[in-house]
Design a protein around this motif. Sequence first.
Motif, PDB file in Angstrom:
ATOM      1  N   GLY A   1      47.605  39.381  34.040  1.00  0.00           N
ATOM      2  CA  GLY A   1      48.335  38.228  34.581  1.00  0.00           C
ATOM      3  C   GLY A   1      48.336  37.038  33.638  1.00  0.00           C
ATOM      4  N   GLY A   2      47.277  36.894  32.828  1.00  0.00           N
ATOM      5  CA  GLY A   2      47.239  35.786  31.868  1.00  0.00           C
ATOM      6  C   GLY A   2      48.351  35.883  30.844  1.00  0.00           C
ATOM      7  N   VAL A   3      48.648  37.113  30.418  1.00  0.00           N
ATOM      8  CA  VAL A   3      49.747  37.326  29.470  1.00  0.00           C
ATOM      9  C   VAL A   3      51.086  37.052  30.148  1.00  0.00           C
ATOM     10  CG1 VAL A   3      50.904  39.030  28.014  1.00  0.00           C
ATOM     11  CG2 VAL A   3      48.416  39.007  28.142  1.00  0.00           C
TER      12      VAL A   3
ATOM     13  N   PHE B   1      38.895  36.628  31.236  1.00  0.00           N
ATOM     14  CA  PHE B   1      39.043  35.525  32.186  1.00  0.00           C
ATOM     15  C   PHE B   1      38.215  35.736  33.462  1.00  0.00           C
ATOM     16  CE2 PHE B   1      43.081  35.533  29.790  1.00  0.00           C
ATOM     17  CZ  PHE B   1      43.056  34.237  29.307  1.00  0.00           C
ATOM     18  N   GLY B   2      37.400  36.784  33.456  1.00  0.00           N
ATOM     19  CA  GLY B   2      36.603  37.059  34.644  1.00  0.00           C
ATOM     20  C   GLY B   2      37.501  37.407  35.819  1.00  0.00           C
ATOM     21  N   GLU B   3      37.143  36.941  36.975  1.00  0.00           N
ATOM     22  CA  GLU B   3      37.934  37.203  38.181  1.00  0.00           C
ATOM     23  C   GLU B   3      38.715  35.970  38.623  1.00  0.00           C
ATOM     24  OE1 GLU B   3      38.317  40.162  39.431  1.00  0.00           O
ATOM     25  OE2 GLU B   3      36.934  40.986  37.916  1.00  0.00           O
ATOM     26  N   GLU B   4      39.035  35.098  37.670  1.00  0.00           N
ATOM     27  CA  GLU B   4      39.729  33.856  38.028  1.00  0.00           C
ATOM     28  C   GLU B   4      41.189  34.132  38.416  1.00  0.00           C
ATOM     29  OE1 GLU B   4      41.025  29.535  36.100  1.00  0.00           O
ATOM     30  OE2 GLU B   4      39.234  30.570  35.367  1.00  0.00           O
ATOM     31  N   PHE B   5      41.620  33.436  39.454  1.00  0.00           N
ATOM     32  CA  PHE B   5      43.007  33.475  39.897  1.00  0.00           C
ATOM     33  C   PHE B   5      43.638  32.106  39.661  1.00  0.00           C
ATOM     34  CE2 PHE B   5      41.633  37.288  41.836  1.00  0.00           C
ATOM     35  CZ  PHE B   5      42.737  38.018  42.221  1.00  0.00           C
ATOM     36  N   PHE B   6      44.924  32.109  39.362  1.00  0.00           N
ATOM     37  CA  PHE B   6      45.661  30.859  39.203  1.00  0.00           C
ATOM     38  C   PHE B   6      46.912  30.945  40.069  1.00  0.00           C
ATOM     39  CE2 PHE B   6      48.944  28.330  36.963  1.00  0.00           C
ATOM     40  CZ  PHE B   6      48.346  27.070  37.070  1.00  0.00           C
ATOM     41  N   VAL B   7      46.971  30.106  41.092  1.00  0.00           N
ATOM     42  CA  VAL B   7      48.031  30.122  42.110  1.00  0.00           C
ATOM     43  C   VAL B   7      48.347  31.562  42.566  1.00  0.00           C
ATOM     44  CG1 VAL B   7      49.083  27.916  41.511  1.00  0.00           C
ATOM     45  CG2 VAL B   7      49.844  29.960  40.318  1.00  0.00           C
ATOM     46  N   GLY B   8      47.311  32.278  42.860  1.00  0.00           N
ATOM     47  CA  GLY B   8      47.472  33.634  43.376  1.00  0.00           C
ATOM     48  C   GLY B   8      47.658  34.703  42.332  1.00  0.00           C
ATOM     49  N   VAL B   9      47.606  34.338  41.052  1.00  0.00           N
ATOM     50  CA  VAL B   9      47.794  35.305  39.964  1.00  0.00           C
ATOM     51  C   VAL B   9      46.455  35.622  39.322  1.00  0.00           C
ATOM     52  CG1 VAL B   9      48.875  35.725  37.719  1.00  0.00           C
ATOM     53  CG2 VAL B   9      50.118  34.469  39.485  1.00  0.00           C
ATOM     54  N   SER B  10      46.090  36.901  39.300  1.00  0.00           N
ATOM     55  CA  SER B  10      44.875  37.316  38.612  1.00  0.00           C
ATOM     56  C   SER B  10      45.134  37.287  37.113  1.00  0.00           C
ATOM     57  CB  SER B  10      44.483  38.736  39.044  1.00  0.00           C
ATOM     58  OG  SER B  10      43.437  39.224  38.225  1.00  0.00           O
ATOM     59  N   LEU B  11      44.331  36.516  36.379  1.00  0.00           N
ATOM     60  CA  LEU B  11      44.536  36.384  34.938  1.00  0.00           C
ATOM     61  C   LEU B  11      44.021  37.601  34.173  1.00  0.00           C
ATOM     62  CD1 LEU B  11      43.534  32.636  34.455  1.00  0.00           C
ATOM     63  CD2 LEU B  11      45.806  33.595  34.852  1.00  0.00           C
ATOM     64  N   LYS B  12      43.138  38.374  34.786  1.00  0.00           N
ATOM     65  CA  LYS B  12      42.519  39.508  34.102  1.00  0.00           C
ATOM     66  C   LYS B  12      43.233  40.823  34.354  1.00  0.00           C
ATOM     67  CE  LYS B  12      38.086  42.005  33.857  1.00  0.00           C
ATOM     68  NZ  LYS B  12      36.692  42.050  34.352  1.00  0.00           N
ATOM     69  N   HIS B  13      43.711  41.028  35.583  1.00  0.00           N
ATOM     70  CA  HIS B  13      44.233  42.338  35.975  1.00  0.00           C
ATOM     71  C   HIS B  13      45.760  42.387  35.910  1.00  0.00           C
ATOM     72  CE1 HIS B  13      40.225  43.448  37.214  1.00  0.00           C
ATOM     73  NE2 HIS B  13      40.153  42.374  37.987  1.00  0.00           N
ATOM     74  N   SER B  14      46.264  43.596  35.716  1.00  0.00           N
ATOM     75  CA  SER B  14      47.707  43.814  35.697  1.00  0.00           C
ATOM     76  C   SER B  14      48.232  44.004  37.108  1.00  0.00           C
ATOM     77  CB  SER B  14      48.041  45.045  34.856  1.00  0.00           C
ATOM     78  OG  SER B  14      47.568  46.224  35.507  1.00  0.00           O
ATOM     79  N   LEU B  15      49.548  43.967  37.254  1.00  0.00           N
ATOM     80  CA  LEU B  15      50.158  44.179  38.563  1.00  0.00           C
ATOM     81  C   LEU B  15      49.848  45.579  39.084  1.00  0.00           C
ATOM     82  CD1 LEU B  15      52.004  43.325  40.882  1.00  0.00           C
ATOM     83  CD2 LEU B  15      53.970  44.044  39.493  1.00  0.00           C
ATOM     84  N   LEU B  16      49.909  46.576  38.209  1.00  0.00           N
ATOM     85  CA  LEU B  16      49.618  47.947  38.632  1.00  0.00           C
ATOM     86  C   LEU B  16      48.170  48.086  39.111  1.00  0.00           C
ATOM     87  CD1 LEU B  16      51.460  50.091  35.919  1.00  0.00           C
ATOM     88  CD2 LEU B  16      52.121  49.749  38.306  1.00  0.00           C
ATOM     89  N   ALA B  17      47.240  47.451  38.401  1.00  0.00           N
ATOM     90  CA  ALA B  17      45.830  47.520  38.794  1.00  0.00           C
ATOM     91  C   ALA B  17      45.605  46.857  40.145  1.00  0.00           C
ATOM     92  CB  ALA B  17      44.962  46.860  37.729  1.00  0.00           C
ATOM     93  N   LEU B  18      46.263  45.720  40.370  1.00  0.00           N
ATOM     94  CA  LEU B  18      46.105  44.998  41.643  1.00  0.00           C
ATOM     95  C   LEU B  18      46.725  45.779  42.797  1.00  0.00           C
ATOM     96  CD1 LEU B  18      46.859  41.374  40.404  1.00  0.00           C
ATOM     97  CD2 LEU B  18      44.634  42.295  41.074  1.00  0.00           C
ATOM     98  N   MET B  19      47.892  46.375  42.563  1.00  0.00           N
ATOM     99  CA  MET B  19      48.526  47.174  43.605  1.00  0.00           C
ATOM    100  C   MET B  19      47.688  48.411  43.919  1.00  0.00           C
ATOM    101  SD  MET B  19      52.625  46.964  42.815  1.00  0.00           S
ATOM    102  CE  MET B  19      52.996  47.806  44.370  1.00  0.00           C
ATOM    103  N   SER B  20      47.120  48.998  42.884  1.00  0.00           N
ATOM    104  CA  SER B  20      46.251  50.160  43.086  1.00  0.00           C
ATOM    105  C   SER B  20      45.047  49.782  43.930  1.00  0.00           C
ATOM    106  CB  SER B  20      45.804  50.702  41.723  1.00  0.00           C
ATOM    107  OG  SER B  20      44.972  51.827  41.872  1.00  0.00           O
TER     108      SER B  20
END
Length: 267
Positions: free
Chosen positions: A219-221, A117-136
């Motif tokens: 986030g997409g999942v 999904f590239g770096e697309e966000f949907f209402v603040g949710v990254s579709l590509k990255h996990s919560l742990l990756a984003l927090m890191s």
Amino acid sequence: MGSLWQLGTDLMLGVLNFFYEISNSYGIAIILLTILIRILLYPLSHKQLVSMKKMQQIQPRLKTLQEKYKDDRQKLNQEVMKLYKEYGVNPAAGCLPLLVQLPILILLFKVIMNYDFGEEFFVGVSLKHSLLALMSQALGASETARAGITTVLGAIASNPAGLLNFGIYGGTLLLWLGVGFVTWFQQKMTTSSAASEQMAFMGWFMPLFMMFICLSLPGGVLLYWGVSSLIGVVQQAWVQRRASVEGAKKPVLYKEKPRSAEKPKDI
């Protein structure tokens, strides 16, 4: 079997891309694809939910039979089968629809899991990255792509101020919490008051276990999972409401089968 799986994958990818073309948003495309799959699987999921509701309704009588014939397994099986027949309950009716749905849902899960999904966000949710990756990333840790819990905890200990970068992971965090709540609510709806301690334990263990798994999912999942679970809750509430209305028109289900009044003998 492999060619059939590949055909299903290509079909779902085609539908996902079609929804993206008309919406220009992968987030909306995931939601539309999830709704479409739920609609197609509605007859099976409805049958499964109705069977589960019937099983809940006969739990008081079933528990009584188990206590009454705990020392006679053969008699218990006979009485349980009579109970199933009396109330039109088929235990297999709750499992078979689920077995048919699972391959389709797993296929949808894998398609979204592996899609770029590239770096697309949907209402603040990254579709590509996990919560742990984003927090890191927000905490400034060196390993962000495959960040684990230990990486994030270590980063929090060394740089707690990084948590203030809420905009990086906030949307995904809220979605993650929403998925956990909906999972808990579904468990609560399917667990009757007469449930065993083991079932009550699973009622809170499963949501926690699911949230643990979802920490590392893209986030997409999570978006797919949340929308699908929410639709499931609405459908389940509708089935339970109909069952309550129909149950109000029928005699009360007692723990013991009421005995018909005996006619007085002729003197």
